[in-house]
Design a protein around this motif. Sequence first.
Motif, PDB file in Angstrom:
ATOM      1  N   LEU A 242       4.206 -13.702  -1.199  1.00  0.00           N
ATOM      2  CA  LEU A 242       3.152 -14.622  -2.440  1.00  0.00           C
ATOM      3  C   LEU A 242       2.724 -13.198  -3.191  1.00  0.00           C
ATOM      4  O   LEU A 242       2.154 -12.267  -2.596  1.00  0.00           O
ATOM      5  N   PRO A 243       2.503 -13.316  -4.588  1.00  0.00           N
ATOM      6  CA  PRO A 243       1.731 -12.441  -5.122  1.00  0.00           C
ATOM      7  C   PRO A 243       0.583 -11.975  -4.758  1.00  0.00           C
ATOM      8  O   PRO A 243      -0.546 -12.827  -4.356  1.00  0.00           O
ATOM      9  N   GLY A 244      -0.007 -10.754  -4.664  1.00  0.00           N
ATOM     10  CA  GLY A 244      -1.287 -10.169  -3.874  1.00  0.00           C
ATOM     11  C   GLY A 244      -1.392 -10.239  -2.712  1.00  0.00           C
ATOM     12  O   GLY A 244      -2.183  -9.498  -2.051  1.00  0.00           O
ATOM     13  N   ALA A 245      -0.425 -10.763  -1.671  1.00  0.00           N
ATOM     14  CA  ALA A 245      -0.448 -10.454  -0.320  1.00  0.00           C
ATOM     15  C   ALA A 245      -0.211  -9.028  -0.041  1.00  0.00           C
ATOM     16  O   ALA A 245       0.721  -8.152  -0.857  1.00  0.00           O
ATOM     17  N   LEU A 246      -0.666  -8.666   1.148  1.00  0.00           N
ATOM     18  CA  LEU A 246      -0.396  -7.465   1.698  1.00  0.00           C
ATOM     19  C   LEU A 246       0.150  -7.249   2.951  1.00  0.00           C
ATOM     20  O   LEU A 246      -0.019  -8.328   3.815  1.00  0.00           O
ATOM     21  N   ASN A 247       1.203  -6.452   3.184  1.00  0.00           N
ATOM     22  CA  ASN A 247       2.193  -6.122   4.306  1.00  0.00           C
ATOM     23  C   ASN A 247       1.637  -5.455   5.512  1.00  0.00           C
ATOM     24  O   ASN A 247       1.872  -4.233   5.282  1.00  0.00           O
ATOM     25  N   PHE A 248       1.418  -6.002   6.714  1.00  0.00           N
ATOM     26  CA  PHE A 248       1.034  -5.198   7.754  1.00  0.00           C
ATOM     27  C   PHE A 248       1.841  -5.776   8.935  1.00  0.00           C
ATOM     28  O   PHE A 248       1.453  -7.229   9.562  1.00  0.00           O
ATOM     29  N   GLU A 249       3.083  -5.419   9.078  1.00  0.00           N
ATOM     30  CA  GLU A 249       4.132  -5.670  10.209  1.00  0.00           C
ATOM     31  C   GLU A 249       3.348  -5.866  11.483  1.00  0.00           C
ATOM     32  O   GLU A 249       2.900  -5.121  12.069  1.00  0.00           O
ATOM     33  N   LEU A 250       3.445  -7.021  12.036  1.00  0.00           N
ATOM     34  CA  LEU A 250       2.998  -7.330  13.442  1.00  0.00           C
ATOM     35  C   LEU A 250       3.688  -6.874  14.424  1.00  0.00           C
ATOM     36  O   LEU A 250       3.126  -6.204  15.395  1.00  0.00           O
ATOM     37  N   ALA A 251       5.103  -6.702  14.228  1.00  0.00           N
ATOM     38  CA  ALA A 251       6.054  -6.487  15.418  1.00  0.00           C
ATOM     39  C   ALA A 251       5.723  -4.886  15.711  1.00  0.00           C
ATOM     40  O   ALA A 251       6.206  -4.696  16.541  1.00  0.00           O
ATOM     41  N   ILE A 252       5.228  -3.997  14.971  1.00  0.00           N
ATOM     42  CA  ILE A 252       5.003  -2.547  15.244  1.00  0.00           C
ATOM     43  C   ILE A 252       3.464  -2.630  15.753  1.00  0.00           C
ATOM     44  O   ILE A 252       2.764  -3.033  15.623  1.00  0.00           O
ATOM     45  N   ALA A 253       3.567  -1.477  16.862  1.00  0.00           N
ATOM     46  CA  ALA A 253       2.498  -1.333  17.655  1.00  0.00           C
ATOM     47  C   ALA A 253       1.301  -0.968  16.687  1.00  0.00           C
ATOM     48  O   ALA A 253      -0.269  -1.222  17.295  1.00  0.00           O
ATOM     49  N   ASN A 254       1.546  -0.259  15.532  1.00  0.00           N
ATOM     50  CA  ASN A 254       0.435   0.181  14.508  1.00  0.00           C
ATOM     51  C   ASN A 254      -0.280  -0.777  13.743  1.00  0.00           C
ATOM     52  O   ASN A 254      -1.341  -0.426  12.964  1.00  0.00           O
ATOM     53  N   PHE A 255      -0.137  -2.030  14.126  1.00  0.00           N
ATOM     54  CA  PHE A 255      -0.687  -3.351  13.350  1.00  0.00           C
ATOM     55  C   PHE A 255      -2.211  -3.156  13.314  1.00  0.00           C
ATOM     56  O   PHE A 255      -2.899  -2.995  12.201  1.00  0.00           O
ATOM     57  N   VAL A 256      -2.606  -3.100  14.461  1.00  0.00           N
ATOM     58  CA  VAL A 256      -4.366  -3.280  14.625  1.00  0.00           C
ATOM     59  C   VAL A 256      -4.923  -1.925  13.804  1.00  0.00           C
ATOM     60  O   VAL A 256      -5.952  -1.941  13.303  1.00  0.00           O
ATOM     61  N   THR A 257      -4.185  -0.901  14.275  1.00  0.00           N
ATOM     62  CA  THR A 257      -4.623   0.382  13.978  1.00  0.00           C
ATOM     63  C   THR A 257      -5.058   0.273  12.330  1.00  0.00           C
ATOM     64  O   THR A 257      -6.057   0.814  11.750  1.00  0.00           O
ATOM     65  N   TYR A 258      -3.934  -0.275  11.608  1.00  0.00           N
ATOM     66  CA  TYR A 258      -4.143  -0.163  10.203  1.00  0.00           C
ATOM     67  C   TYR A 258      -4.947  -1.100   9.492  1.00  0.00           C
ATOM     68  O   TYR A 258      -5.483  -0.853   8.361  1.00  0.00           O
ATOM     69  N   VAL A 259      -4.757  -2.182  10.169  1.00  0.00           N
ATOM     70  CA  VAL A 259      -5.796  -3.332   9.542  1.00  0.00           C
ATOM     71  C   VAL A 259      -7.285  -2.774   9.699  1.00  0.00           C
ATOM     72  O   VAL A 259      -8.106  -2.932   9.050  1.00  0.00           O
ATOM     73  N   GLY A 260      -7.530  -2.132  11.139  1.00  0.00           N
ATOM     74  CA  GLY A 260      -8.901  -1.971  11.326  1.00  0.00           C
ATOM     75  C   GLY A 260      -9.185  -0.600  10.454  1.00  0.00           C
ATOM     76  O   GLY A 260     -10.328  -0.401   9.754  1.00  0.00           O
ATOM     77  N   TRP A 261      -8.182  -0.050  10.047  1.00  0.00           N
ATOM     78  CA  TRP A 261      -8.710   1.443   9.411  1.00  0.00           C
ATOM     79  C   TRP A 261      -8.864   1.172   7.872  1.00  0.00           C
ATOM     80  O   TRP A 261      -9.488   1.592   7.068  1.00  0.00           O
ATOM     81  N   LEU A 262      -7.992  -0.088   7.300  1.00  0.00           N
ATOM     82  CA  LEU A 262      -8.034  -0.043   5.752  1.00  0.00           C
ATOM     83  C   LEU A 262      -8.805  -1.143   5.374  1.00  0.00           C
ATOM     84  O   LEU A 262      -9.419  -1.348   4.187  1.00  0.00           O
ATOM     85  N   VAL A 263      -8.929  -2.370   6.222  1.00  0.00           N
ATOM     86  CA  VAL A 263      -9.671  -3.494   5.606  1.00  0.00           C
ATOM     87  C   VAL A 263     -11.234  -3.257   5.843  1.00  0.00           C
ATOM     88  O   VAL A 263     -11.593  -2.768   6.842  1.00  0.00           O
ATOM     89  N   PRO A 264     -11.887  -3.378   4.568  1.00  0.00           N
ATOM     90  CA  PRO A 264     -13.385  -2.975   4.773  1.00  0.00           C
ATOM     91  C   PRO A 264     -13.917  -3.770   5.936  1.00  0.00           C
ATOM     92  O   PRO A 264     -13.670  -5.038   6.087  1.00  0.00           O
ATOM     93  N   TRP A 265     -14.837  -3.190   6.742  1.00  0.00           N
ATOM     94  CA  TRP A 265     -15.404  -3.948   7.711  1.00  0.00           C
ATOM     95  C   TRP A 265     -16.325  -5.230   7.371  1.00  0.00           C
ATOM     96  O   TRP A 265     -17.207  -5.049   6.417  1.00  0.00           O
ATOM     97  N   GLY A 266     -15.989  -6.519   7.996  1.00  0.00           N
ATOM     98  CA  GLY A 266     -16.564  -7.493   7.639  1.00  0.00           C
ATOM     99  C   GLY A 266     -15.739  -8.293   6.199  1.00  0.00           C
ATOM    100  O   GLY A 266     -16.499  -9.456   5.944  1.00  0.00           O
ATOM    101  N   ALA A 267     -14.810  -7.845   5.747  1.00  0.00           N
ATOM    102  CA  ALA A 267     -14.103  -8.381   4.456  1.00  0.00           C
ATOM    103  C   ALA A 267     -13.491  -9.555   4.875  1.00  0.00           C
ATOM    104  O   ALA A 267     -13.139  -9.556   6.179  1.00  0.00           O
ATOM    105  N   PRO A 268     -13.532 -10.815   4.141  1.00  0.00           N
ATOM    106  CA  PRO A 268     -12.630 -12.124   4.550  1.00  0.00           C
ATOM    107  C   PRO A 268     -11.423 -11.657   4.846  1.00  0.00           C
ATOM    108  O   PRO A 268     -10.683 -10.769   3.919  1.00  0.00           O
ATOM    109  N   LEU A 269     -10.713 -12.148   5.750  1.00  0.00           N
ATOM    110  CA  LEU A 269      -9.128 -11.647   6.074  1.00  0.00           C
ATOM    111  C   LEU A 269      -8.460 -12.995   6.538  1.00  0.00           C
ATOM    112  O   LEU A 269      -9.058 -13.803   7.566  1.00  0.00           O
TER     113      LEU A 269
END
Length: 459
Positions: A280-307
């Motif tokens: 979908l246009p505007g969606a972002l890809n954080f692949e869940l199947a890889i162990a780094n998923f939560v690391t980079y969501v936590g790192w890149l998404v502004p704290w408290g932003a709607p997700l």
Amino acid sequence: MQIDIIETTGLGDRSYLVSDSGVGVVIDPQRDIDRVLALTEKRGVRIALVLETHLHNDYLTGGLELSGRVGADYVVPAGDSVAYERVPAADGDVLEAGPMRLRVLHTPGHTHHHVSYVLADADGAVQAVFTGGSMLYGSTGRTDLVGPEHTDELTHAQYRSVRRLADELPGGTPVFPTHGFGSFCSATPTSGDSSTVGDQAAVNPALTQDEQSFVDELIAGLTAIPAWYSHMGPGNAAGPAPVDLSAPRPVDPAELAGRLAAGEWVIDLRTRTAFAAGHLPGALNFELAIANFVTYVGWLVPWGAPLTLIGETEEQVAEARRELVRIGIDRLAGAAVGTPEDLTAGEQPVSYPVSDFAGLAAAVDADPALVVIDARRTDERAGGGVRGSRHIPIHELTDRIDEVPDGDVWVYCGSGYRAAIAASLLARTGRRPVLVDGGYGDPDTGAAAAGLHDASAIR
């Protein structure tokens, strides 16, 4: 005596259940305590003690909730100031749980008040040591998380703590650290899945170097701190709220389209190649199947932003939710389940190309002015990069997006995972990314094999 390891690969951490004669001790539990409870039921044990080696910087603990749920004593280092009742653990204290004895050793370094727990049986024979973020497998916990003004002091303390463990414990003592299996709490990469104090004497920098060399090398090697870490220590001191693993509110295609149009963080959990082929246009890809998923969501998404999450199945969304609550991302705006074709509300799915380093080499040869982005960290870039590439670490990309020219842009990282996140961020801004999906250092298909590696490309 049984020692069970509870792996949390997404954060590179381990928790432990020690049990003997129907009594259990839990060390450094993650926030999703249902895993611990299921294991205690399987073992047929009653939890008597829940122990923390330190106030964690990379996840919210489940210790407070677990201890309250089962009526166990909650043990936290004595020097830490917390907003709840606990049993303070001070150097030399001995904690009892059935036939087990746990001696507290103050091992500062990872934090000021960090402790390790030496496990002994009823006869006093040492069985194991739980070292938290002190002695890791071939490394130690990083020493810069409390604040830069404390780093030098804590690095010296870390050296002495690891030496104390080696001096006071038998060489055959099994070592059970909390961090070091991909965790950013490790000062340097660790090696192996098991070890003993004696093994570490031959490989751990704190035991093979003099103190100043250790301090200088550790500090020089410290990498960027993930953004979410700044919220974990205060959250653990205040006491995390009870965990909520319930399903996020369903989001229909029309609402999803509105969130995408508004530029909200809408994360597609599919593999990077599936996402590149259509999303979908505007969606972002954080692949869940890889162990780094939560690391980079936590790192890149502004704290408290709607997700908002997009998953292929409800099970995939539930897995992502579990990963996210571990770092305190509790209130998701919602989730949608289905393919891009299922979830479109008028706009057709979009795509971008996927290539490899050989393809990048051909493109660079055809157009030496080609825009190429290196999304790796600074410490990785220090070893060189693709010739002519621009270095923008993935955790800096949203703030530096204006440095990327409009039009075609190729993007790579160490494996393809971060490059996929970067490609989706670039696509959201209207640029035309090409994802380089592959390992930079792969001897057969990486940058050097394609003739692209430039040891001088460090900026």
